[in-house]
Design a protein around this motif. Structure first.
Motif, PDB file in Angstrom:
ATOM      1  N   ASP A   1       0.716  -1.197  -0.074  1.00  0.00           N
ATOM      2  CA  ASP A   1       0.033   0.010   0.037  1.00  0.00           C
ATOM      3  C   ASP A   1       0.889   1.090  -0.037  1.00  0.00           C
ATOM      4  O   ASP A   1       0.926   1.779   1.068  1.00  0.00           O
ATOM      5  CB  ASP A   1      -1.047   0.031   1.341  1.00  0.00           C
ATOM      6  CG  ASP A   1      -1.690   1.332   1.525  1.00  0.00           C
ATOM      7  OD1 ASP A   1      -1.961   1.969   0.221  1.00  0.00           O
ATOM      8  OD2 ASP A   1      -2.300   1.378   2.535  1.00  0.00           O
TER       9      ASP A   1
ATOM     10  N   ASP B   1       0.780   4.269  -0.634  1.00  0.00           N
ATOM     11  CA  ASP B   1       0.282   5.478  -0.437  1.00  0.00           C
ATOM     12  C   ASP B   1      -0.312   5.776   0.883  1.00  0.00           C
ATOM     13  O   ASP B   1      -0.893   6.726   1.384  1.00  0.00           O
ATOM     14  CB  ASP B   1      -0.782   6.115  -1.642  1.00  0.00           C
ATOM     15  CG  ASP B   1      -2.074   5.315  -1.644  1.00  0.00           C
ATOM     16  OD1 ASP B   1      -1.869   4.195  -1.105  1.00  0.00           O
ATOM     17  OD2 ASP B   1      -2.764   5.497  -2.571  1.00  0.00           O
TER      18      ASP B   1
ATOM     19  N   ASN C   1      -3.051   4.490   1.958  1.00  0.00           N
ATOM     20  CA  ASN C   1      -4.625   4.685   2.041  1.00  0.00           C
ATOM     21  C   ASN C   1      -5.353   3.432   2.899  1.00  0.00           C
ATOM     22  O   ASN C   1      -6.577   3.576   2.860  1.00  0.00           O
ATOM     23  CB  ASN C   1      -5.247   5.311   0.930  1.00  0.00           C
ATOM     24  CG  ASN C   1      -5.096   4.118  -0.346  1.00  0.00           C
ATOM     25  OD1 ASN C   1      -4.580   3.183   0.052  1.00  0.00           O
ATOM     26  ND2 ASN C   1      -5.856   4.609  -1.334  1.00  0.00           N
TER      27      ASN C   1
ATOM     28  N   ASP D   1      -2.417  -1.682  -3.508  1.00  0.00           N
ATOM     29  CA  ASP D   1      -2.419  -0.692  -4.769  1.00  0.00           C
ATOM     30  C   ASP D   1      -2.880  -1.252  -6.041  1.00  0.00           C
ATOM     31  O   ASP D   1      -3.328  -0.456  -6.671  1.00  0.00           O
ATOM     32  CB  ASP D   1      -0.789  -0.790  -4.949  1.00  0.00           C
ATOM     33  CG  ASP D   1      -0.099  -0.253  -4.139  1.00  0.00           C
ATOM     34  OD1 ASP D   1      -0.231   0.806  -3.161  1.00  0.00           O
ATOM     35  OD2 ASP D   1       1.230  -0.452  -3.802  1.00  0.00           O
TER      36      ASP D   1
ATOM     37  N   ASP E   1      -6.184   0.158  -6.124  1.00  0.00           N
ATOM     38  CA  ASP E   1      -6.191   1.605  -6.250  1.00  0.00           C
ATOM     39  C   ASP E   1      -6.276   1.744  -7.873  1.00  0.00           C
ATOM     40  O   ASP E   1      -6.918   2.282  -8.435  1.00  0.00           O
ATOM     41  CB  ASP E   1      -5.273   2.060  -5.816  1.00  0.00           C
ATOM     42  CG  ASP E   1      -5.256   2.613  -4.253  1.00  0.00           C
ATOM     43  OD1 ASP E   1      -6.484   2.546  -3.854  1.00  0.00           O
ATOM     44  OD2 ASP E   1      -4.377   2.696  -3.600  1.00  0.00           O
TER      45      ASP E   1
END
Length: 335
Positions: free
Chosen positions: A235, A237, A239, A243, A246
Protein backbone atom coordinates in the motif's frame (compact mmCIF):
# COMPACT_ATOMS: atom_id res chain seq x y z
CA UNK A 1 -5.34 -29.24 -31.05
CA UNK A 2 -8.75 -30.76 -30.42
CA UNK A 3 -12.32 -29.94 -29.64
CA UNK A 4 -13.74 -29.91 -26.14
CA UNK A 5 -17.43 -30.71 -25.97
CA UNK A 6 -18.36 -29.88 -22.38
CA UNK A 7 -15.27 -28.86 -20.39
CA UNK A 8 -16.10 -28.63 -16.71
CA UNK A 9 -12.89 -28.42 -14.69
CA UNK A 10 -9.35 -27.07 -14.93
CA UNK A 11 -6.37 -27.87 -12.70
CA UNK A 12 -2.72 -26.83 -12.95
CA UNK A 13 0.15 -28.73 -11.32
CA UNK A 14 3.35 -27.27 -9.89
CA UNK A 15 5.11 -27.56 -13.27
CA UNK A 16 2.27 -25.54 -14.85
CA UNK A 17 0.88 -28.45 -16.83
CA UNK A 18 -2.81 -27.86 -17.45
CA UNK A 19 -5.47 -30.54 -17.00
CA UNK A 20 -8.99 -30.16 -18.41
CA UNK A 21 -11.94 -32.46 -17.70
CA UNK A 22 -14.43 -32.94 -20.54
CA UNK A 23 -17.67 -34.41 -19.19
CA UNK A 24 -19.20 -35.23 -22.58
CA UNK A 25 -16.35 -37.47 -23.69
CA UNK A 26 -15.52 -38.65 -20.16
CA UNK A 27 -11.84 -37.75 -20.57
CA UNK A 28 -9.18 -35.69 -18.77
CA UNK A 29 -6.65 -34.03 -21.10
CA UNK A 30 -3.19 -32.66 -20.29
CA UNK A 31 -1.40 -29.76 -22.03
CA UNK A 32 1.98 -28.13 -21.36
CA UNK A 33 1.71 -24.49 -20.39
CA UNK A 34 1.73 -22.26 -23.47
CA UNK A 35 1.02 -25.14 -25.84
CA UNK A 36 -1.96 -25.55 -28.14
CA UNK A 37 -1.53 -29.30 -28.20
CA UNK A 38 -2.89 -31.83 -25.75
CA UNK A 39 -2.65 -35.47 -24.79
CA UNK A 40 -5.34 -37.78 -23.51
CA UNK A 41 -4.52 -38.35 -19.85
CA UNK A 42 -7.33 -40.25 -18.12
CA UNK A 43 -10.00 -42.24 -19.93
CA UNK A 44 -10.85 -45.37 -17.97
CA UNK A 45 -13.33 -44.34 -15.30
CA UNK A 46 -16.19 -46.64 -16.30
CA UNK A 47 -17.24 -48.20 -19.56
CA UNK A 48 -20.53 -46.30 -19.35
CA UNK A 49 -21.43 -42.60 -19.14
CA UNK A 50 -18.64 -40.82 -17.23
CA UNK A 51 -18.84 -37.14 -16.35
CA UNK A 52 -15.52 -35.85 -14.93
CA UNK A 53 -16.06 -32.37 -13.52
CA UNK A 54 -14.22 -30.40 -10.84
CA UNK A 55 -10.63 -31.45 -10.11
CA UNK A 56 -7.94 -30.65 -7.56
CA UNK A 57 -4.29 -31.63 -7.13
CA UNK A 58 -2.87 -32.19 -3.63
CA UNK A 59 -0.17 -29.57 -2.94
CA UNK A 60 3.38 -30.57 -2.06
CA UNK A 61 2.69 -29.75 1.57
CA UNK A 62 -0.44 -31.89 1.83
CA UNK A 63 -0.28 -33.89 5.07
CA UNK A 64 -3.64 -35.63 5.04
CA UNK A 65 -4.19 -39.37 4.77
CA UNK A 66 -6.53 -39.57 1.77
CA UNK A 67 -4.02 -39.25 -1.08
CA UNK A 68 -0.35 -38.34 -1.54
CA UNK A 69 1.07 -34.93 -2.48
CA UNK A 70 0.91 -34.47 -6.25
CA UNK A 71 -1.97 -36.91 -6.66
CA UNK A 72 -5.31 -35.58 -7.87
CA UNK A 73 -9.01 -36.13 -7.38
CA UNK A 74 -11.89 -35.58 -9.79
CA UNK A 75 -15.65 -35.61 -9.28
CA UNK A 76 -17.87 -37.76 -11.50
CA UNK A 77 -21.12 -35.80 -11.78
CA UNK A 78 -23.25 -38.89 -12.22
CA UNK A 79 -25.37 -37.94 -15.21
CA UNK A 80 -26.94 -41.25 -16.24
CA UNK A 81 -24.33 -42.99 -14.11
CA UNK A 82 -22.80 -43.24 -10.63
CA UNK A 83 -21.78 -40.25 -8.50
CA UNK A 84 -18.20 -40.93 -7.49
CA UNK A 85 -14.76 -39.57 -6.62
CA UNK A 86 -11.75 -40.83 -8.58
CA UNK A 87 -8.07 -40.60 -7.72
CA UNK A 88 -5.53 -40.12 -10.52
CA UNK A 89 -1.92 -39.08 -11.05
CA UNK A 90 -0.72 -35.79 -12.51
CA UNK A 91 2.57 -37.44 -13.57
CA UNK A 92 1.49 -40.88 -14.84
CA UNK A 93 -1.29 -41.26 -17.41
CA UNK A 94 -4.27 -43.50 -16.67
CA UNK A 95 -3.94 -45.56 -13.48
CA UNK A 96 -7.08 -43.97 -12.04
CA UNK A 97 -8.55 -45.49 -8.88
CA UNK A 98 -12.10 -45.32 -7.53
CA UNK A 99 -11.91 -43.57 -4.15
CA UNK A 100 -15.58 -43.08 -3.28
CA UNK A 101 -18.07 -45.63 -4.58
CA UNK A 102 -21.60 -44.42 -5.27
CA UNK A 103 -23.52 -45.34 -2.10
CA UNK A 104 -26.45 -42.99 -2.62
CA UNK A 105 -24.96 -40.10 -0.61
CA UNK A 106 -24.09 -37.88 -3.56
CA UNK A 107 -26.70 -36.62 -5.99
CA UNK A 108 -24.92 -34.15 -8.29
CA UNK A 109 -21.40 -33.65 -7.00
CA UNK A 110 -19.54 -31.07 -9.07
CA UNK A 111 -16.36 -29.76 -7.46
CA UNK A 112 -13.58 -30.53 -5.01
CA UNK A 113 -10.82 -28.60 -3.23
CA UNK A 114 -7.67 -29.66 -1.37
CA UNK A 115 -5.46 -27.70 1.04
CA UNK A 116 -2.53 -28.79 3.19
CA UNK A 117 -4.62 -31.02 5.45
CA UNK A 118 -8.20 -31.45 4.24
CA UNK A 119 -10.42 -32.19 1.24
CA UNK A 120 -13.96 -30.86 0.77
CA UNK A 121 -16.52 -31.32 -1.99
CA UNK A 122 -19.87 -29.77 -2.92
CA UNK A 123 -22.95 -31.69 -4.02
CA UNK A 124 -25.66 -29.73 -5.86
CA UNK A 125 -28.34 -32.26 -4.86
CA UNK A 126 -30.58 -31.15 -7.77
CA UNK A 127 -33.96 -30.09 -6.28
CA UNK A 128 -32.93 -30.38 -2.61
CA UNK A 129 -30.57 -27.95 -0.82
CA UNK A 130 -26.97 -28.64 -1.66
CA UNK A 131 -24.44 -30.14 0.70
CA UNK A 132 -20.78 -29.82 1.66
CA UNK A 133 -18.77 -32.90 2.64
CA UNK A 134 -15.37 -33.55 4.16
CA UNK A 135 -13.59 -36.39 2.37
CA UNK A 136 -11.83 -38.85 4.64
CA UNK A 137 -9.82 -42.05 4.30
CA UNK A 138 -11.10 -44.54 1.72
CA UNK A 139 -13.43 -41.84 0.39
CA UNK A 140 -15.64 -41.67 3.49
CA UNK A 141 -17.86 -38.57 3.47
CA UNK A 142 -18.72 -36.48 6.52
CA UNK A 143 -21.48 -33.88 6.14
CA UNK A 144 -20.58 -30.30 7.04
CA UNK A 145 -23.83 -28.71 8.22
CA UNK A 146 -23.94 -25.07 7.12
CA UNK A 147 -25.66 -22.38 9.19
CA UNK A 148 -27.94 -21.59 6.26
CA UNK A 149 -29.03 -23.68 3.26
CA UNK A 150 -27.02 -23.65 0.04
CA UNK A 151 -29.48 -23.69 -2.85
CA UNK A 152 -27.23 -25.25 -5.48
CA UNK A 153 -23.47 -25.19 -4.76
CA UNK A 154 -21.41 -25.86 -7.88
CA UNK A 155 -17.89 -24.67 -7.03
CA UNK A 156 -15.63 -24.74 -3.98
CA UNK A 157 -12.13 -23.52 -3.06
CA UNK A 158 -10.15 -22.94 0.14
CA UNK A 159 -9.25 -19.38 1.10
CA UNK A 160 -5.45 -19.50 1.61
CA UNK A 161 -5.61 -16.58 4.03
CA UNK A 162 -7.69 -18.30 6.70
CA UNK A 163 -8.65 -21.81 5.51
CA UNK A 164 -12.35 -21.00 5.06
CA UNK A 165 -14.34 -22.52 2.21
CA UNK A 166 -15.50 -20.20 -0.57
CA UNK A 167 -18.50 -21.68 -2.37
CA UNK A 168 -20.21 -20.65 -5.61
CA UNK A 169 -23.93 -21.07 -4.89
CA UNK A 170 -25.72 -21.10 -8.25
CA UNK A 171 -29.20 -21.25 -6.80
CA UNK A 172 -28.89 -17.85 -5.14
CA UNK A 173 -26.38 -16.29 -7.59
CA UNK A 174 -23.83 -15.67 -4.86
CA UNK A 175 -20.51 -16.63 -3.30
CA UNK A 176 -20.53 -17.58 0.38
CA UNK A 177 -17.84 -18.19 2.98
CA UNK A 178 -18.16 -21.28 5.17
CA UNK A 179 -16.11 -22.04 8.28
CA UNK A 180 -15.03 -25.69 7.82
CA UNK A 181 -14.98 -26.23 11.58
CA UNK A 182 -18.39 -24.80 12.48
CA UNK A 183 -20.33 -24.49 9.22
CA UNK A 184 -20.97 -20.80 9.93
CA UNK A 185 -21.91 -19.16 6.63
CA UNK A 186 -21.67 -15.55 5.43
CA UNK A 187 -22.19 -13.89 2.07
CA UNK A 188 -19.13 -12.69 0.15
CA UNK A 189 -20.66 -11.54 -3.17
CA UNK A 190 -24.14 -11.49 -4.71
CA UNK A 191 -25.75 -10.88 -8.09
CA UNK A 192 -23.57 -13.38 -9.98
CA UNK A 193 -25.50 -15.03 -12.83
CA UNK A 194 -23.74 -18.35 -12.57
CA UNK A 195 -26.11 -20.92 -14.02
CA UNK A 196 -24.17 -24.02 -15.04
CA UNK A 197 -20.99 -22.54 -13.63
CA UNK A 198 -19.60 -25.98 -12.75
CA UNK A 199 -16.39 -25.80 -10.73
CA UNK A 200 -16.38 -22.10 -11.62
CA UNK A 201 -14.51 -20.59 -8.66
CA UNK A 202 -10.83 -20.21 -7.84
CA UNK A 203 -8.53 -17.93 -5.88
CA UNK A 204 -4.98 -16.71 -6.33
CA UNK A 205 -2.31 -18.27 -4.06
CA UNK A 206 -1.96 -15.05 -2.07
CA UNK A 207 -5.72 -14.97 -1.44
CA UNK A 208 -6.10 -11.45 -2.81
CA UNK A 209 -8.15 -12.18 -5.92
CA UNK A 210 -11.21 -14.40 -6.27
CA UNK A 211 -12.12 -15.57 -9.78
CA UNK A 212 -15.65 -16.68 -10.68
CA UNK A 213 -16.84 -17.85 -14.09
CA UNK A 214 -20.46 -17.13 -14.98
CA UNK A 215 -21.89 -19.29 -17.74
CA UNK A 216 -25.03 -17.21 -18.39
CA UNK A 217 -23.06 -13.97 -18.55
CA UNK A 218 -20.25 -15.36 -20.75
CA UNK A 219 -18.01 -13.61 -18.24
CA UNK A 220 -15.24 -14.10 -15.72
CA UNK A 221 -15.51 -11.97 -12.60
CA UNK A 222 -12.45 -11.01 -10.55
CA UNK A 223 -13.04 -9.82 -6.99
CA UNK A 224 -10.23 -8.14 -5.06
CA UNK A 225 -9.53 -8.27 -1.35
CA UNK A 226 -8.55 -4.63 -0.86
CA UNK A 227 -7.94 -4.15 2.89
CA UNK A 228 -4.16 -3.71 3.08
CA UNK A 229 -3.99 -3.17 6.85
CA UNK A 230 -2.03 -6.38 7.38
CA UNK A 231 0.35 -5.75 4.45
CA UNK A 232 1.32 -2.06 4.42
CA UNK A 233 4.24 -2.82 2.09
CA UNK A 234 1.64 -3.39 -0.66
CA UNK A 235 0.00 0.00 0.00
CA UNK A 236 2.45 2.61 -1.27
CA UNK A 237 0.29 5.65 -0.50
CA UNK A 238 -0.82 4.45 2.94
CA UNK A 239 -4.55 4.78 2.24
CA UNK A 240 -5.31 1.31 3.65
CA UNK A 241 -6.07 -0.14 0.21
CA UNK A 242 -3.91 -2.52 -1.81
CA UNK A 243 -2.16 -0.78 -4.70
CA UNK A 244 -3.72 -3.19 -7.20
CA UNK A 245 -7.16 -2.18 -5.95
CA UNK A 246 -6.34 1.50 -6.37
CA UNK A 247 -5.28 0.75 -9.95
CA UNK A 248 -8.41 -1.30 -10.61
CA UNK A 249 -10.41 1.69 -9.34
CA UNK A 250 -8.79 4.02 -11.89
CA UNK A 251 -5.43 5.12 -10.47
CA UNK A 252 -2.95 5.36 -13.40
CA UNK A 253 -0.11 2.86 -13.63
CA UNK A 254 1.58 3.75 -16.93
CA UNK A 255 4.68 1.62 -16.32
CA UNK A 256 2.55 -1.35 -15.21
CA UNK A 257 4.61 -2.09 -12.12
CA UNK A 258 1.58 -2.57 -9.87
CA UNK A 259 2.07 0.77 -8.06
CA UNK A 260 0.00 3.89 -8.75
CA UNK A 261 2.00 6.50 -10.66
CA UNK A 262 1.65 9.03 -7.82
CA UNK A 263 3.88 6.81 -5.68
CA UNK A 264 6.50 6.47 -8.43
CA UNK A 265 6.73 10.24 -8.90
CA UNK A 266 8.48 10.63 -5.53
CA UNK A 267 11.81 9.35 -6.88
CA UNK A 268 11.15 8.53 -10.51
CA UNK A 269 10.38 11.81 -12.31
CA UNK A 270 13.64 13.56 -13.14
CA UNK A 271 12.08 16.10 -15.56
CA UNK A 272 9.12 16.87 -13.28
CA UNK A 273 6.60 16.30 -16.05
CA UNK A 274 4.23 14.41 -13.75
CA UNK A 275 4.95 11.12 -15.50
CA UNK A 276 7.23 8.37 -14.14
CA UNK A 277 10.47 8.31 -16.13
CA UNK A 278 10.15 4.65 -17.08
CA UNK A 279 6.70 5.05 -18.62
CA UNK A 280 6.68 4.35 -22.35
CA UNK A 281 6.64 7.40 -24.61
CA UNK A 282 4.80 7.13 -27.89
CA UNK A 283 7.35 7.63 -30.73
CA UNK A 284 6.71 10.09 -33.52
CA UNK A 285 4.95 8.53 -36.48
CA UNK A 286 4.41 9.60 -40.05
CA UNK A 287 0.93 10.45 -41.18
CA UNK A 288 -0.22 8.39 -44.14
CA UNK A 289 -3.11 9.43 -46.32
CA UNK A 290 -4.83 6.71 -48.32
CA UNK A 291 -6.71 7.92 -51.38
CA UNK A 292 -9.07 6.35 -53.84
CA UNK A 293 -7.42 7.15 -57.18
CA UNK A 294 -10.54 6.73 -59.25
CA UNK A 295 -11.64 9.85 -61.14
CA UNK A 296 -14.71 10.17 -58.94
CA UNK A 297 -12.40 11.25 -56.08
CA UNK A 298 -10.49 13.92 -58.00
CA UNK A 299 -12.20 16.81 -56.22
CA UNK A 300 -11.48 15.39 -52.76
CA UNK A 301 -7.85 14.68 -53.69
CA UNK A 302 -7.41 18.24 -54.95
CA UNK A 303 -8.71 19.68 -51.66
CA UNK A 304 -6.40 17.45 -49.63
CA UNK A 305 -3.35 18.30 -51.72
CA UNK A 306 -4.02 22.02 -51.51
CA UNK A 307 -4.21 21.69 -47.72
CA UNK A 308 -0.85 19.98 -47.26
CA UNK A 309 1.05 23.17 -46.46
CA UNK A 310 -1.46 24.02 -43.73
CA UNK A 311 -1.38 20.50 -42.29
CA UNK A 312 2.42 20.54 -42.12
CA UNK A 313 2.43 23.93 -40.38
CA UNK A 314 0.02 22.61 -37.75
CA UNK A 315 2.20 19.55 -37.10
CA UNK A 316 5.35 21.65 -36.87
CA UNK A 317 3.62 24.05 -34.51
CA UNK A 318 2.59 21.18 -32.27
CA UNK A 319 6.17 19.83 -32.26
CA UNK A 320 7.55 23.26 -31.37
CA UNK A 321 5.03 23.68 -28.54
CA UNK A 322 5.93 20.26 -27.15
CA UNK A 323 9.61 21.18 -27.28
CA UNK A 324 9.01 24.47 -25.44
CA UNK A 325 7.07 22.63 -22.73
CA UNK A 326 9.90 20.12 -22.34
CA UNK A 327 12.53 22.87 -22.11
CA UNK A 328 10.41 24.73 -19.54
CA UNK A 329 10.04 21.63 -17.40
CA UNK A 330 13.78 20.92 -17.58
CA UNK A 331 14.55 24.52 -16.63
CA UNK A 332 12.31 24.27 -13.59
CA UNK A 333 13.98 20.99 -12.62
CA UNK A 334 17.47 22.51 -12.91
CA UNK A 335 16.41 25.65 -11.07
Amino acid sequence: RGQLYRPKGVAVDKTRRIFVSDSYTGVIYRSPFGSTGRETWVTGFHSGDDDPMGMAIAPSGYGGSVISPGEALVMDGGYNGPDEIWRWSSTVAEGEFLLHVDDGTLVEATDITINSSSIHIVDGAETAPGQVYLVGEAGALTLLATSEPLADPLGIVYDPENGDLLILDQGDDRVVRVDPATGETEIVATGIMSDYGWAGIDITPDGRRLIVSAYDDDAIYVFGRCDATAQPELDCDGNGIYDICDIADGAPDCNRNGRPDDCDLVDNDCNLDGVPDDCPICPAVEIVFILDTSTSMDDEAAVLCSSMTHIISILESDDQESGENLRTNRGEAEG
